[in-house]
Motif scaffolding. Sequence first.
Motif, PDB file in Angstrom:
ATOM      1  N   PHE A  65       0.806  -1.220   0.000  1.00  0.00           N
ATOM      2  CA  PHE A  65       0.000   0.000   0.000  1.00  0.00           C
ATOM      3  C   PHE A  65       0.843   1.276   0.000  1.00  0.00           C
ATOM      4  O   PHE A  65       0.312   2.376  -0.141  1.00  0.00           O
ATOM      5  N   ARG A  66       2.154   1.153   0.178  1.00  0.00           N
ATOM      6  CA  ARG A  66       3.093   2.284   0.140  1.00  0.00           C
ATOM      7  C   ARG A  66       2.648   3.426   1.052  1.00  0.00           C
ATOM      8  O   ARG A  66       2.604   4.590   0.639  1.00  0.00           O
ATOM      9  N   LEU A  67       2.306   3.090   2.286  1.00  0.00           N
ATOM     10  CA  LEU A  67       1.877   4.103   3.246  1.00  0.00           C
ATOM     11  C   LEU A  67       3.013   5.066   3.549  1.00  0.00           C
ATOM     12  O   LEU A  67       4.191   4.687   3.535  1.00  0.00           O
ATOM     13  N   LYS A  68       2.670   6.313   3.828  1.00  0.00           N
ATOM     14  CA  LYS A  68       3.667   7.327   4.160  1.00  0.00           C
ATOM     15  C   LYS A  68       3.512   7.799   5.596  1.00  0.00           C
ATOM     16  O   LYS A  68       3.841   8.939   5.924  1.00  0.00           O
ATOM     17  N   HIS A  69       2.998   6.911   6.453  1.00  0.00           N
ATOM     18  CA  HIS A  69       2.802   7.237   7.864  1.00  0.00           C
ATOM     19  C   HIS A  69       3.441   6.147   8.712  1.00  0.00           C
ATOM     20  O   HIS A  69       3.601   4.999   8.287  1.00  0.00           O
ATOM     21  N   TRP A  70       3.766   6.490   9.958  1.00  0.00           N
ATOM     22  CA  TRP A  70       4.496   5.571  10.822  1.00  0.00           C
ATOM     23  C   TRP A  70       3.594   4.698  11.668  1.00  0.00           C
ATOM     24  O   TRP A  70       4.079   3.881  12.467  1.00  0.00           O
ATOM     25  N   TRP A  71       2.261   4.778  11.541  1.00  0.00           N
ATOM     26  CA  TRP A  71       1.388   4.098  12.490  1.00  0.00           C
ATOM     27  C   TRP A  71       1.507   2.579  12.419  1.00  0.00           C
ATOM     28  O   TRP A  71       1.389   1.886  13.446  1.00  0.00           O
ATOM     29  N   VAL A  72       1.749   2.002  11.244  1.00  0.00           N
ATOM     30  CA  VAL A  72       1.852   0.541  11.131  1.00  0.00           C
ATOM     31  C   VAL A  72       3.055   0.026  11.911  1.00  0.00           C
ATOM     32  O   VAL A  72       2.949  -0.922  12.699  1.00  0.00           O
ATOM     33  N   ILE A  73       4.210   0.649  11.702  1.00  0.00           N
ATOM     34  CA  ILE A  73       5.394   0.172  12.412  1.00  0.00           C
ATOM     35  C   ILE A  73       5.322   0.501  13.897  1.00  0.00           C
ATOM     36  O   ILE A  73       5.904  -0.196  14.734  1.00  0.00           O
ATOM     37  N   ALA A  74       4.572   1.543  14.243  1.00  0.00           N
ATOM     38  CA  ALA A  74       4.375   1.831  15.665  1.00  0.00           C
ATOM     39  C   ALA A  74       3.622   0.695  16.337  1.00  0.00           C
ATOM     40  O   ALA A  74       3.955   0.272  17.460  1.00  0.00           O
ATOM     41  N   VAL A  75       2.602   0.156  15.653  1.00  0.00           N
ATOM     42  CA  VAL A  75       1.829  -0.961  16.195  1.00  0.00           C
ATOM     43  C   VAL A  75       2.693  -2.211  16.321  1.00  0.00           C
ATOM     44  O   VAL A  75       2.704  -2.882  17.360  1.00  0.00           O
ATOM     45  N   THR A  76       3.457  -2.559  15.254  1.00  0.00           N
ATOM     46  CA  THR A  76       4.274  -3.778  15.290  1.00  0.00           C
ATOM     47  C   THR A  76       5.370  -3.696  16.346  1.00  0.00           C
ATOM     48  O   THR A  76       5.651  -4.674  17.043  1.00  0.00           O
ATOM     49  N   THR A  77       5.983  -2.531  16.476  1.00  0.00           N
ATOM     50  CA  THR A  77       7.052  -2.380  17.470  1.00  0.00           C
ATOM     51  C   THR A  77       6.496  -2.403  18.883  1.00  0.00           C
ATOM     52  O   THR A  77       7.097  -2.994  19.798  1.00  0.00           O
ATOM     53  N   LEU A  78       5.343  -1.776  19.109  1.00  0.00           N
ATOM     54  CA  LEU A  78       4.718  -1.800  20.434  1.00  0.00           C
ATOM     55  C   LEU A  78       4.328  -3.213  20.828  1.00  0.00           C
ATOM     56  O   LEU A  78       4.619  -3.662  21.960  1.00  0.00           O
ATOM     57  N   VAL A  79       3.678  -3.942  19.912  1.00  0.00           N
ATOM     58  CA  VAL A  79       3.277  -5.322  20.201  1.00  0.00           C
ATOM     59  C   VAL A  79       4.496  -6.187  20.489  1.00  0.00           C
ATOM     60  O   VAL A  79       4.516  -6.981  21.443  1.00  0.00           O
ATOM     61  N   THR A  80       5.543  -6.043  19.651  1.00  0.00           N
ATOM     62  CA  THR A  80       6.766  -6.826  19.843  1.00  0.00           C
ATOM     63  C   THR A  80       7.408  -6.532  21.195  1.00  0.00           C
ATOM     64  O   THR A  80       7.788  -7.457  21.933  1.00  0.00           O
ATOM     65  N   SER A  81       7.536  -5.272  21.544  1.00  0.00           N
ATOM     66  CA  SER A  81       8.203  -4.887  22.788  1.00  0.00           C
ATOM     67  C   SER A  81       7.440  -5.388  24.008  1.00  0.00           C
ATOM     68  O   SER A  81       8.034  -5.993  24.930  1.00  0.00           O
ATOM     69  N   VAL A  82       6.135  -5.163  24.031  1.00  0.00           N
ATOM     70  CA  VAL A  82       5.332  -5.590  25.181  1.00  0.00           C
ATOM     71  C   VAL A  82       5.357  -7.104  25.322  1.00  0.00           C
ATOM     72  O   VAL A  82       5.550  -7.647  26.427  1.00  0.00           O
TER      73      VAL A  82
END
Length: 419
Positions: free
Chosen positions: A122-139
């Motif tokens: 989808f070539r998104l230009k926002h950081w929200w997807v990686i914010a979700v993956t990194t938050l889930v991974t860290s927790v």
Amino acid sequence: GVSCLTAGMPGGEYGELGASLPAITSLNASYSTSLSLPSPYLLVPPAERKAISDVRRTFCLFVTFDLLFISLLWIIELNISSTIWESLENEVVHYNYRSSFFDIFLLAMFRFLCLQMGYAAFRLKHWWVIAVTTLVTSVFLVVKVILSNLLSQNAFGYVLPITSFVVAWLETWFLDFKVLTQEADDERAYLAAVNAACERAPMIYPRAVSDGQFYSPPESIAGSEEDLDEEGLGRRAVTAQEKEYVRQGREAMSVVEQILAQEDNWKFEKNNDTGDSVYTLEIPFHGKTFILKAFMQCPAELVYQEVILQPEKMVQWNRTVSACQVLQRVDDNTLVSYDVSSGAAGGVVSARDFVNVRRVERKRDCYLSAGMATDHDAKPSSGRYVRGENGPGGFVVLKSSSNPSVCTFIWVLNTDLKV
């Protein structure tokens, strides 16, 4: 000054002429009046731009590496204590949150699918997807390390959680500080270039025009039948040799003007990422002529003063030139120059020298500098260089009718290297 590309043209093949395209880019960068534009996006229409940027592609490659590396570590861990099939049964079929590494592999798969879908598909230009993956991974990893007994099993109890945690945050850093930032800068630069080309903008000089000594020939009136010796009030040709130089200059100018008038007949050969293009045209009695055409992000007057009126400065923006010297200023419109081109193709083509007569004219919509080979007593042919010969060619700077801060630069080249 038209000879100075010639070292890169053995055999007259246009493919070698491509070596001169960086000179155009260098000239453009030197006198640019707009932003410093990344070359893949410089004045390229959106439909022709890359579907995915180089830095985004690198990010997607790193996300793939994340999945493969975690998978490799997990497979190695499965083979430590027993066979891989027994370990798979224990960790997958009889999954236990406190002792299994299977969920760390699933976590890597989750990051891979989310990030590739979001930033590749989808070539998104926002950081929200990686914010979700990194938050889930860290927790998930922090809770797992606290509650599980992985650390007491083997070294992979440390390696897998730490590697997964570090890689997830590296992906976040790379996307936020490299991918999104660079693409935003590229987009702003592209829009600025489009606006500069489409809207009327004030002249902006990145630096003062050179204070070097140069002459400014009088404006030539298109279609004038007057004897050109009567132009201006300054220097005029007096001797028979000087008048011959003037005649040669007029001849070269006439051929260049004919080439410009036949633009529909130019044959396209190649271009580069910035849109600079190479064409060819067969000229009667002169053979194949090469034509380079480029859009310049600076006023035509600036290119005229710095490039056409001061041929000695060519060594500053064209790396194929090792020397450029004015031998004689014949009149206000005509001069004789001596140019030396660098060797090319790893020494296969040795350095050449050229003696050219050049005629400069100003007109309402363009500036022209046309020249061809000649002889001069100050620079007879010697054994140090092979003496090349230029057919009619030169530089043309076309003014923009809508925007005075941009122009079109045309380079006409017809050369015999005397191989």
